[in-house]
Design an enzyme around this catalytic site. Structure first.
Site, PDB file in Angstrom:
ATOM      1  N   LYS A  23      21.726  30.974 -38.103  1.00  0.00           N
ATOM      2  CA  LYS A  23      21.798  32.192 -37.284  1.00  0.00           C
ATOM      3  C   LYS A  23      22.415  33.287 -38.128  1.00  0.00           C
ATOM      4  CE  LYS A  23      20.844  33.399 -33.000  1.00  0.00           C
ATOM      5  NZ  LYS A  23      19.859  32.814 -32.055  1.00  0.00           N
ATOM      6  N   ASP A  68      16.706  38.118 -32.021  1.00  0.00           N
ATOM      7  CA  ASP A  68      17.662  37.685 -30.993  1.00  0.00           C
ATOM      8  C   ASP A  68      18.110  38.992 -30.328  1.00  0.00           C
ATOM      9  OD1 ASP A  68      19.256  35.071 -30.164  1.00  0.00           O
ATOM     10  OD2 ASP A  68      20.747  36.663 -30.199  1.00  0.00           O
TER      11      ASP A  68
HETATM   12  P1  NDP Z   1      17.401  41.540 -25.845  1.00  0.00           P
HETATM   13  O1  NDP Z   1      18.191  42.351 -26.801  1.00  0.00           O
HETATM   14  O2  NDP Z   1      15.934  41.709 -25.776  1.00  0.00           O
HETATM   15  O3  NDP Z   1      17.978  41.703 -24.374  1.00  0.00           O
HETATM   16  C1  NDP Z   1      19.302  41.414 -24.078  1.00  0.00           C
HETATM   17  C2  NDP Z   1      19.568  41.727 -22.615  1.00  0.00           C
HETATM   18  O4  NDP Z   1      20.847  41.216 -22.265  1.00  0.00           O
HETATM   19  C3  NDP Z   1      19.598  43.221 -22.312  1.00  0.00           C
HETATM   20  O5  NDP Z   1      19.248  43.402 -20.971  1.00  0.00           O
HETATM   21  C4  NDP Z   1      21.081  43.540 -22.552  1.00  0.00           C
HETATM   22  O6  NDP Z   1      21.523  44.694 -21.835  1.00  0.00           O
HETATM   23  C5  NDP Z   1      21.742  42.308 -21.984  1.00  0.00           C
HETATM   24  N1  NDP Z   1      23.002  42.037 -22.672  1.00  0.00           N
HETATM   25  C6  NDP Z   1      23.176  41.795 -23.997  1.00  0.00           C
HETATM   26  N2  NDP Z   1      24.469  41.628 -24.270  1.00  0.00           N
HETATM   27  C7  NDP Z   1      25.127  41.754 -23.108  1.00  0.00           C
HETATM   28  C8  NDP Z   1      26.492  41.672 -22.740  1.00  0.00           C
HETATM   29  N3  NDP Z   1      27.443  41.407 -23.660  1.00  0.00           N
HETATM   30  N4  NDP Z   1      26.805  41.855 -21.431  1.00  0.00           N
HETATM   31  C9  NDP Z   1      25.847  42.111 -20.506  1.00  0.00           C
HETATM   32  N5  NDP Z   1      24.533  42.216 -20.795  1.00  0.00           N
HETATM   33  C10 NDP Z   1      24.185  42.023 -22.079  1.00  0.00           C
HETATM   34  O7  NDP Z   1      17.772  40.007 -26.221  1.00  0.00           O
HETATM   35  P2  NDP Z   1      16.952  38.683 -25.873  1.00  0.00           P
HETATM   36  O8  NDP Z   1      16.293  38.790 -24.564  1.00  0.00           O
HETATM   37  O9  NDP Z   1      16.159  38.330 -27.079  1.00  0.00           O
HETATM   38  O10 NDP Z   1      18.146  37.608 -25.812  1.00  0.00           O
HETATM   39  C11 NDP Z   1      18.832  37.319 -24.599  1.00  0.00           C
HETATM   40  C12 NDP Z   1      19.494  35.961 -24.708  1.00  0.00           C
HETATM   41  O11 NDP Z   1      18.500  34.958 -24.974  1.00  0.00           O
HETATM   42  C13 NDP Z   1      20.526  35.807 -25.836  1.00  0.00           C
HETATM   43  O12 NDP Z   1      21.531  34.898 -25.432  1.00  0.00           O
HETATM   44  C14 NDP Z   1      19.717  35.183 -26.961  1.00  0.00           C
HETATM   45  O13 NDP Z   1      20.509  34.489 -27.875  1.00  0.00           O
HETATM   46  C15 NDP Z   1      18.840  34.233 -26.158  1.00  0.00           C
HETATM   47  N6  NDP Z   1      17.624  33.773 -26.811  1.00  0.00           N
HETATM   48  C16 NDP Z   1      16.692  34.655 -27.307  1.00  0.00           C
HETATM   49  C17 NDP Z   1      15.543  34.173 -27.882  1.00  0.00           C
HETATM   50  C18 NDP Z   1      14.463  35.086 -28.349  1.00  0.00           C
HETATM   51  O14 NDP Z   1      13.395  34.564 -28.726  1.00  0.00           O
HETATM   52  N7  NDP Z   1      14.614  36.398 -28.333  1.00  0.00           N
HETATM   53  C19 NDP Z   1      15.301  32.736 -28.051  1.00  0.00           C
HETATM   54  C20 NDP Z   1      16.292  31.893 -27.415  1.00  0.00           C
HETATM   55  C21 NDP Z   1      17.415  32.428 -26.843  1.00  0.00           C
HETATM   56  P3  NDP Z   1      21.522  46.156 -22.554  1.00  0.00           P
HETATM   57  O15 NDP Z   1      20.091  46.609 -22.540  1.00  0.00           O
HETATM   58  O16 NDP Z   1      22.430  46.962 -21.708  1.00  0.00           O
HETATM   59  O17 NDP Z   1      22.052  45.924 -23.936  1.00  0.00           O
HETATM   60  O1  2IT Z   2      18.175  31.466 -30.086  1.00  0.00           O
HETATM   61  C1  2IT Z   2      17.000  31.318 -30.498  1.00  0.00           C
HETATM   62  O2  2IT Z   2      16.420  30.240 -30.406  1.00  0.00           O
HETATM   63  C2  2IT Z   2      16.324  32.491 -31.066  1.00  0.00           C
HETATM   64  N1  2IT Z   2      16.899  33.584 -31.075  1.00  0.00           N
HETATM   65  C3  2IT Z   2      14.963  32.348 -31.670  1.00  0.00           C
HETATM   66  C4  2IT Z   2      15.041  31.748 -33.042  1.00  0.00           C
HETATM   67  C5  2IT Z   2      13.739  31.730 -33.808  1.00  0.00           C
HETATM   68  O3  2IT Z   2      13.826  31.395 -34.994  1.00  0.00           O
HETATM   69  O4  2IT Z   2      12.663  31.993 -33.258  1.00  0.00           O
END
Ligand code: NDP
Ligand code: 2IT
Length: 448
Positions: free
Chosen positions: A129, A169
């Protein structure tokens, strides 16, 4: 070999001493060790070779300065990281996060979790990461580009298609991956699959964007079906409004459920009639294109907006998709008292340890993040395969592969997590199933 009853406490105390102040990392290790230590009680090979101790120590952490110039000509300094956690079963693989809360502790917890998650996918990927405390909010495209280029100017030395393959992420989506891939290509003069989540024009895979959210809901659907239940008519509270939340919401709707909340860091909207296709398209435009605040949705559709998190709303199912520790112990109890009967974690480690305990004691379905959100990295693994063989698979083929991978993850967790009272402990199942493959590879390598 017998293990003393206090071995979990001693193990965690050691982790705390070696990683002072890194509370998120301690939490992630504790959650895994609580399943693994009982499992290896009667398996001396893992104990003698110190497998769990070695798995709780990253192979290496790279920390570097990232300088860039903002639109007003000011020089700005951020910190960049890459935690290469474990490459026993494949190249390091895992996302990059840009958010002001990024620290070494946060990235170590994420890299540790990623090692188990990637193992669960069945694909050959190790865990890593990275990220930065850079805050993309309010920055112009040019500022984000300059930051990404500077970040990659250092990172490129440490990654490679067979070494370490980052992805997106929080705060890192298609725009940032494009800028970083462009800089890697320029610096190395090679076009290889060194990042995943790329644009479709330059080696990206179909359905990678949707995969994490869809997969989280496939995990939920599998758990419901296993328990003789289904999605139809269920009221689902989702947090977040980014990549994962958006496609989780879409899949809930497609499967007959109703999404009644979404959130961002300013608060949440409560839409008791459900976020339909049209309203979800508005949300995507608001949050992904305009990068605005979620209150605009409430104003547009005349629904409630509240500050804070959505867990005080009555729902059947909770799907946290924002960030770590967004369901406290008290919020978990509130969800239970309002009738919540299933949780599928789209975000990484969104539930505090006390919240997990409350869900487990209540006996509800609980899909832990390392299983429930593995669909994203699974399709990243498929993107790597397509890149190295220089082909692109069709969408229906990838949809089928994602569904099958999530079903296998569910079944694997259900096997390892079977309990004597018939309830499935998906958390223990995910931890043990993820552990075994990595641990056996490490045993094969000897002391390295
Ligand atoms: P994005 O940046 O696309 O979206 C994040 C969302 O969460 C936004 O709505 C943001 O609000 C909100 N957010 C982020 N930080 C905070 C916080 N500290 N408090 C409250 N709201 C918060 O990220 P993703 O959708 O990609 O990721 C979301 C989660 O999913 C994370 O935990 C990530 O690690 C996990 N994840 C992502 C993957 C991926 O493929 N993208 C894969 C597996 C897991 P705002 O717009 O106000 O910032
Ligand atoms: O938390 C996760 O699994 C991710 N942010 C995606 C990682 C990836 O390599 O697609």
């Amino acid at each position: 070999m017998t293990v003393r009853a206090d071995s979990l406490e001693r193990f965690i105390a050691g982790v705390q001493t070696r990683n002072p102040g890194e509370t998120e990392f301690h939490q992630a290790v504790q959650e895994v060790a609580a399943s693994i230590i009982p499992y290896i009680q009667d398996k001396p090979q893992y104990q003698e070779m110190q497998i769990l101790e070695r798995m709780a120590e990253p192979d290496r952490t790279i920390i570097f300065r990232v300088c860039w110039e903002d639109d007003n000509g000011n020089i700005r300094v951020n910190r960049g990281y890459r935690v290469q956690f474990n490459n026993s079963i494949g190249p390091y693989k895992g996302g990059i996060r840009f958010h002001p809360t990024v620290t070494s502790s946060v990235l170590k917890f994420l890299g540790f979790e990623q090692t188990f998650k990637n193992s669960l996918t069945g694909l050959p990927m190790g865990g890593g990461k990275g990220g930065s405390d850079f805050n993309p909010k309010g920055k112009s495209n040019n500022e984000v580009m300059r930051f990404c280029q500077s970040f990659m100017t250092e990172l490129h030395r440490h990654i490679g298609e067979d070494t370490d393959v980052p992805a997106g992420d929080i705060g890192v989506g298609a725009r940032e991956i494009g800028y970083m891939f462009g800089q890697y290509k320029r610096l190395r003069n090679e076009f290889v699959g060194v990042l995943t989540g790329k644009g479709l024009e330059f080696g990206g895979s179909l359905i990678r964007t949707e995969a994490t959210g869809y997969g989280t809901i496939y995990m939920l659907e599998n758990m419901l079906q296993h328990a003789g239940n289904g999605m139809e008519g269920k009221r689902v509270a989702i947090s977040g409004s980014g990549n994962v939340a958006t496609y989780a919401a879409e899949k809930v709707r497609q499967l007959g459920g109703s999404v009644i909340t979404m959130s961002d860091s300013s608060g949440f909207i409560y839409d008791p009639d459900g976020i339909d296709r049209h309203k979800l398209a508005y949300m995507v435009e608001l949050k992904q294109v305009r990068r605005g605040r979620i209150k605009d949705y409430a104003d547009e559709f005349g629904v409630e907006f509240h500050e804070g998190r959505p867990w005080n709303v009555a729902c059947d199912i909770a799907v946290p998709c924002a960030t770590q520790n967004e369901i406290s112990s008290d919020e978990a109890k509130l969800l239970l008292s309002n009738g919540c009967m299933a949780v599928s974690e789209g975000a990484n480690m969104p539930t505090e340890l006390g919240g997990i305990k409350a869900f487990q004691e209540a006996g509800i379905l609980f899909g832990p993040s390392k299983a429930a959100n593995a669909g994203g990295v699974a399709v990243s693994g498929l993107e790597m395969s397509q890149n190295s063989s220089r082909i692109s698979w069709e969408e229906d083929e990838l949809q089928e592969l994602l569904k099958n991978i999530m079903k296998k993850i569910h079944d694997n967790c259900a096997d390892y997590g079977a309990t004597s009272n018939g309830r499935v402990d998906y958390l223990a199942g995910a931890n043990i199933a993820g552990f075994v493959k990595v641990a056996d590879a490490m045993l094969a390598y000897g002391v390295v």
